[in-house]
Enzyme design. Sequence first.
Site, PDB file in Angstrom:
ATOM      1  N   LYS A  62      20.811  34.303  -8.669  1.00 30.47           N
ATOM      2  CA  LYS A  62      19.758  33.787  -9.545  1.00 30.47           C
ATOM      3  C   LYS A  62      18.401  34.226  -8.999  1.00 30.47           C
ATOM      4  CE  LYS A  62      18.329  29.364  -9.695  1.00 30.47           C
ATOM      5  NZ  LYS A  62      16.851  29.430  -9.683  1.00 30.47           N
ATOM      6  N   ASP A 113      15.947  33.256 -13.899  1.00 36.23           N
ATOM      7  CA  ASP A 113      15.592  31.840 -14.116  1.00 36.23           C
ATOM      8  C   ASP A 113      14.081  31.722 -14.290  1.00 36.23           C
ATOM      9  OD1 ASP A 113      15.712  29.098 -14.249  1.00 36.23           O
ATOM     10  OD2 ASP A 113      15.978  28.797 -12.092  1.00 36.23           O
ATOM     11  N   LYS A 123      12.626  29.968 -16.916  1.00 32.50           N
ATOM     12  CA  LYS A 123      12.323  28.693 -17.587  1.00 32.50           C
ATOM     13  C   LYS A 123      11.153  28.874 -18.561  1.00 32.50           C
ATOM     14  CE  LYS A 123      14.028  25.833 -13.784  1.00 32.50           C
ATOM     15  NZ  LYS A 123      14.104  26.762 -12.646  1.00 32.50           N
ATOM     16  N   THR A 154      16.155  18.916 -12.283  1.00 34.45           N
ATOM     17  CA  THR A 154      16.890  18.048 -11.348  1.00 34.45           C
ATOM     18  C   THR A 154      15.963  17.429 -10.290  1.00 34.45           C
ATOM     19  OG1 THR A 154      17.536  20.102 -10.242  1.00 34.45           O
ATOM     20  CG2 THR A 154      19.199  19.026 -11.567  1.00 34.45           C
ATOM     21  N   ARG A 189      19.142  26.348  -1.144  1.00 35.99           N
ATOM     22  CA  ARG A 189      18.900  26.076   0.271  1.00 35.99           C
ATOM     23  C   ARG A 189      20.139  25.785   1.121  1.00 35.99           C
ATOM     24  NH1 ARG A 189      13.698  22.636  -1.490  1.00 35.99           N
ATOM     25  NH2 ARG A 189      15.022  22.562  -3.349  1.00 35.99           N
ATOM     26  N   ASP A 231       6.715  28.223 -24.105  1.00 37.15           N
ATOM     27  CA  ASP A 231       5.464  28.654 -24.730  1.00 37.15           C
ATOM     28  C   ASP A 231       5.623  28.497 -26.242  1.00 37.15           C
ATOM     29  OD1 ASP A 231       2.988  30.044 -25.281  1.00 37.15           O
ATOM     30  OD2 ASP A 231       3.222  31.101 -23.378  1.00 37.15           O
TER      31      ASP A 231
HETATM   32  O1  C5P Z   1      17.595  25.073  -2.997  1.00 38.78           O
HETATM   33  P1  C5P Z   1      18.206  24.372  -4.167  1.00 38.78           P
HETATM   34  O2  C5P Z   1      19.725  24.316  -4.099  1.00 38.78           O
HETATM   35  O3  C5P Z   1      17.570  23.049  -4.478  1.00 38.78           O
HETATM   36  O4  C5P Z   1      17.882  25.369  -5.392  1.00 38.78           O
HETATM   37  C1  C5P Z   1      18.089  25.022  -6.719  1.00 38.78           C
HETATM   38  C2  C5P Z   1      17.644  26.138  -7.601  1.00 38.78           C
HETATM   39  O5  C5P Z   1      17.931  25.778  -8.940  1.00 38.78           O
HETATM   40  C3  C5P Z   1      16.163  26.463  -7.538  1.00 38.78           C
HETATM   41  O6  C5P Z   1      16.044  27.882  -7.639  1.00 38.78           O
HETATM   42  C4  C5P Z   1      15.568  25.817  -8.766  1.00 38.78           C
HETATM   43  O7  C5P Z   1      14.500  26.557  -9.291  1.00 38.78           O
HETATM   44  C5  C5P Z   1      16.745  25.825  -9.729  1.00 38.78           C
HETATM   45  N1  C5P Z   1      16.775  24.761 -10.733  1.00 38.78           N
HETATM   46  C6  C5P Z   1      16.757  23.419 -10.425  1.00 38.78           C
HETATM   47  N2  C5P Z   1      16.751  22.467 -11.412  1.00 38.78           N
HETATM   48  C7  C5P Z   1      16.817  22.832 -12.690  1.00 38.78           C
HETATM   49  C8  C5P Z   1      16.860  24.185 -13.021  1.00 38.78           C
HETATM   50  C9  C5P Z   1      16.856  25.137 -11.999  1.00 38.78           C
HETATM   51  O8  C5P Z   1      16.746  23.082  -9.233  1.00 38.78           O
HETATM   52  N3  C5P Z   1      16.884  21.911 -13.635  1.00 38.78           N
END
Ligand code: C5P
Length: 242
Positions: free
Chosen positions: A34, A62, A64, A119, A215, A67
Amino acid sequence: MEPKDRLIFALDVPDLAEAVRYAKLLDGNIGCFKVGLQLFVSEGPAVLTAIREHSDTDIFLDLKLHDIPATVRSAVKAATRHDVQYLTVHSGSGLDMLRAAAHGAAGSSLKLLAVTVLTSAGPEEVAGPDASIKEMQLANLVLERARLAQSAGCHGVVCSGQEVSHVKNAVQNKIIAVVPGIRPAWANISKDDQSRITTPSKAVADGADLIVVGRPIRDAKDPKEAACRIVDEIAEASAHAS
Ligand code: C5P
């Protein structure tokens, strides 16, 4: 679909060199890379080409998008030229924008995913007199946006593991659910910006088609081992579910 194909790794890294390092390291162990805002804004489409040079893995852009409908339609159409498998749009602006996004993707193989509620957002971000009502309102908002995305012609939605089973019911299992905010029980991650978190096993057991992990893999001592451990959890949870 093999268990590894259900794991999306969030390449949340600052530059192309780091992206290529992880692409080489994790190629063959995950289903999709991603590319998010940080990497795409910093390196542009060249990063997609660089990832493809080192791996056959799918790519998820990704961005998002959020607009006016005409702008989103054009941006989605432009993204179809990058030959990526997934692209995100926000669902907060309603049906017209989502329909315009779907028009932009029409005729291509790009799968459009609508982000319901981030999230990182918790119940405190929704209006309501008390905590339990706020929780309910947040869950209802996710369901309402998932239905909207389905009716606009999106291929899937992004939601948290806390709502995924209700989301899959609401869309009668006809579109895919992608779940970020994944924190394996064994991951050594201190409290961060994610709020509605869940483990890989729980997300899959509750109906997630794909999970997004950043992460817990990126910052692990051995990222490849962490990815394999998550794939094992996915395999076990899906064996129990079937
Ligand atoms: O590091 P972590 O596991 O929190 O990464 C989650 C990834 O998912 C990030 O790149 C974040 O931008 C993406 N994301 C998210 N929540 C959403 C949509 C995408 O955390 N609703």
